[in-house]
Design a protein around this motif. Structure first.
Motif, PDB file in Angstrom:
ATOM      1  N   ASN A 177     -45.856 -29.383  -7.280  1.00 39.71           N
ATOM      2  CA  ASN A 177     -45.316 -29.420  -8.632  1.00 39.71           C
ATOM      3  C   ASN A 177     -44.490 -30.665  -8.911  1.00 39.71           C
ATOM      4  OD1 ASN A 177     -46.359 -26.851  -9.324  1.00 39.71           O
ATOM      5  ND2 ASN A 177     -44.694 -25.889  -8.166  1.00 39.71           N
ATOM      6  N   ARG A 223     -38.627 -28.782 -14.536  1.00 41.17           N
ATOM      7  CA  ARG A 223     -39.656 -28.932 -13.514  1.00 41.17           C
ATOM      8  C   ARG A 223     -39.107 -28.367 -12.216  1.00 41.17           C
ATOM      9  NH1 ARG A 223     -39.140 -32.560  -9.465  1.00 41.17           N
ATOM     10  NH2 ARG A 223     -37.405 -34.020  -9.607  1.00 41.17           N
ATOM     11  N   ASP A 262     -44.411 -30.685 -17.974  1.00 36.66           N
ATOM     12  CA  ASP A 262     -43.811 -29.555 -18.680  1.00 36.66           C
ATOM     13  C   ASP A 262     -42.893 -30.128 -19.747  1.00 36.66           C
ATOM     14  OD1 ASP A 262     -42.315 -27.430 -19.586  1.00 36.66           O
ATOM     15  OD2 ASP A 262     -42.156 -26.479 -17.620  1.00 36.66           O
ATOM     16  N   ASP A 302     -49.889 -36.012  -6.008  1.00 40.57           N
ATOM     17  CA  ASP A 302     -48.667 -35.227  -5.827  1.00 40.57           C
ATOM     18  C   ASP A 302     -48.125 -35.405  -4.418  1.00 40.57           C
ATOM     19  OD1 ASP A 302     -48.236 -34.102  -8.330  1.00 40.57           O
ATOM     20  OD2 ASP A 302     -49.764 -32.568  -7.987  1.00 40.57           O
ATOM     21  N   ASN A 308     -45.594 -32.209 -12.060  1.00 35.26           N
ATOM     22  CA  ASN A 308     -46.054 -31.247 -13.044  1.00 35.26           C
ATOM     23  C   ASN A 308     -45.565 -31.623 -14.446  1.00 35.26           C
ATOM     24  OD1 ASN A 308     -47.324 -28.743 -13.797  1.00 35.26           O
ATOM     25  ND2 ASN A 308     -45.262 -27.924 -14.096  1.00 35.26           N
TER      26      ASN A 308
END
Length: 474
Positions: free
Chosen positions: A100, A110, A105, A95, A103
């Motif tokens: 995030n 996001r 999703d 990352d 992330n």
């Protein structure tokens, strides 16, 4: 009724993933920051294209159904299409852009490095892409070629309906899995009315709300096996397919295999004549079948069936698994009528049929006392019930008989059936299986009564009454 069980083979789909080009397979901070604008781009001469191969089957027992050959090949026709998703399941890159930044999703949102909610173009890389299937084979040059000849085919290739080429993201930040469902259209005759697709953070599911016994709900996936060793820990990504062990003798990527499974069961029906009289000492050839041959089965149906089901196409959560099919008791109010299987006329109502005697080779001669077993209609597809529902709320079989045939005089019959207990069969009906129910038809017996009436009897000790109403004493 007699039950014959035949397992419907899994449909196997090879997903050929030809990787997208990138000049560097590393994960620098600069590369991560540019990922948003570069995710859908390719550069250079080498393209890592996402292609899909597949396989198809023979004559359909139901026009909405997909059936496989013994080699698990299948093909689609008409308005038969799959919906395919390519979803991120795990991260490859660190990352570098923030906690995030990568992330996963699936809802489409996001939070970027600045805390701003933006559309996520990486978690859902292919979003319900309309897909068709064709028989195919690999020629001498290593090229996969579609063919209409199933005997020539050695695989099934899936093709994007919009004919657009699709490529892996060049950044190699995620490992992707593939998920698919069928049917893409609920109405096979018109190619309309798509089921409702919902994407949540941890789930992708499809609601089918037009069930009528013709929809073959299918689910499949290609998920990499968890392996910490490189390159297997990179599956599936562009970088994964650049390794020698993941390429064939023609230096083409070896595709992962997407296995599809039927999530419903299919009931097919056959009719035969029942003879009279019934007695264990009477031989079949001595029975009489004329009345049964003069009886027409006008309608076959399954009642107490669900009108809605939900298929979980993909899951990262714990409440539901990928490929799980659920129905609600509140939606079990539908009646699935047997449809006809005339080619080119989807979902035409079945017109009914009568039991017939066997032929002796001459179409005009029959064995009078040997009834034939005749397949009728195209089959009814429906969910396999839960253990509780099989006991307390089973399906019911509906029949309508006309006797004499052509008279318009009909007799309805509705019988709750515990399909898993017929003939002492103690294994419950299961998804992915096809069962043939043979209905032995007897002609309706006319209601006729005969009667007797007891005659008047003379009473004992007769008596006299005088004119004035007194009873004289003798």
């Amino acid at each position: 009724m007699k039950k014959i069980i035949q397992k419907i083979a899994y449909c196997t789909v090879a997903v050929s993933l030809f990787t997208a080009c990138a000049s560097d397979d590393g994960f620098s901070a600069e590369e991560a920051s540019n990922y948003v604008k570069e995710a859908m781009q390719t550069t250079g001469d080498e393209k890592d294209e996402i292609l899909i191969g597949g396989s198809a089957g023979n004559t359909l027992a139901n026009k909405g159904a997909v059936e496989s050959t013994e080699n698990e090949l299948f093909a689609t026709s008409g308005n038969q299409y799959f919906g395919i998703f390519m979803l991120a399941k795990n991260k490859i890159a660190p990352d570098n852009g923030g906690e995030n930044y990568l992330n996963i999703d699936w809802s489409g949102n996001r939070v970027d490095v600045n805390g701003v909610s933006t559309e996520n173009t990486w978690s859902v890389y292919m979003d319900n892409v309309q897909t068709e299937a064709s028989y195919a084979y690999k020629n001498a040059d290593g090229k996969v070629v579609p063919t209409g000849d199933v005997t020539q085919a050695d695989r099934t290739r899936l093709y994007w309906y919009d004919s657009k080429e699709r490529y892996y993201p060049i950044g190699n930040y995620h490992k992707y899995s593939f998920y698919g469902y069928y049917p893409y259209f609920q109405d096979m005759s018109t190619g309309t009315e798509k089921p409702t697709v919902t994407k949540e953070a941890d789930y992708v599911y499809v609601d089918f709300d037009k069930l009528d016994g013709t929809q073959d709900v299918i689910w499949g996936s290609a998920e990499p096996v968890e392996d910490t060793n490189e390159p297997f820990n990179l599956a599936y990504s562009a970088k994964y397919f650049r390794y020698l062990q993941n390429r064939d003798e023609f230096d083409q990527p070896i595709p992962p295999v997407m296995k599809f499974k039927h999530k419903m069961m299919m009931l097919t029906f056959s009719i035969t004549a029942g003879g009279t009289p019934i007695n264990e000492n009477i031989k079949d050839e001595e029975r009489h079948y004329e009345k049964a041959y003069n009886t027409k089965v006008k309608e076959i149906s399954i009642t107490n069936a669900p009108s809605t089901v939900r298929l979980y196409v993909a899951s990262k959560g714990t409440a539901h698994a990928s490929g799980e099919l659920i129905y609600s008791l509140g939606t079990r109010s539908a009646t699935y009528k047997l449809k006809d299987k005339i080619n080119g006329v989807p979902d035409q109502e079945w017109k009914g049929e009568s039991p017939q005697p066997k032929k002796d080779g001459d179409p005009y001669k029959t064995f009078e006392n040997q009834p034939d077993t005749i397949p009728v209609g195209q089959g009814i597809i429906l969910p396999a019930l839960s253990n509780t529902d099989r006991e307390k709320n089973p399906y019911a079989l509906g029949l309508t008989l006309e006797y004499p045939k052509g008279s318009g005089i009909t007799t309805p019959l509705l019988v709750p059936i515990r399909l898993d207990q017929i003939q002492n069969f103690d294994v419950p009906f299961q998804p992915g299986y096809k069962y043939n129910i043979i209905l032995k038809i007897y002609a309706p017996e006319k209601i006729e009564l005969e009667a007797t009436c007891e005659p008047w009897k003379d009473g004992d000790n007769p008596f006299f009454v005088d004119q004035d109403g007194t009873i004289p004493i003798h």
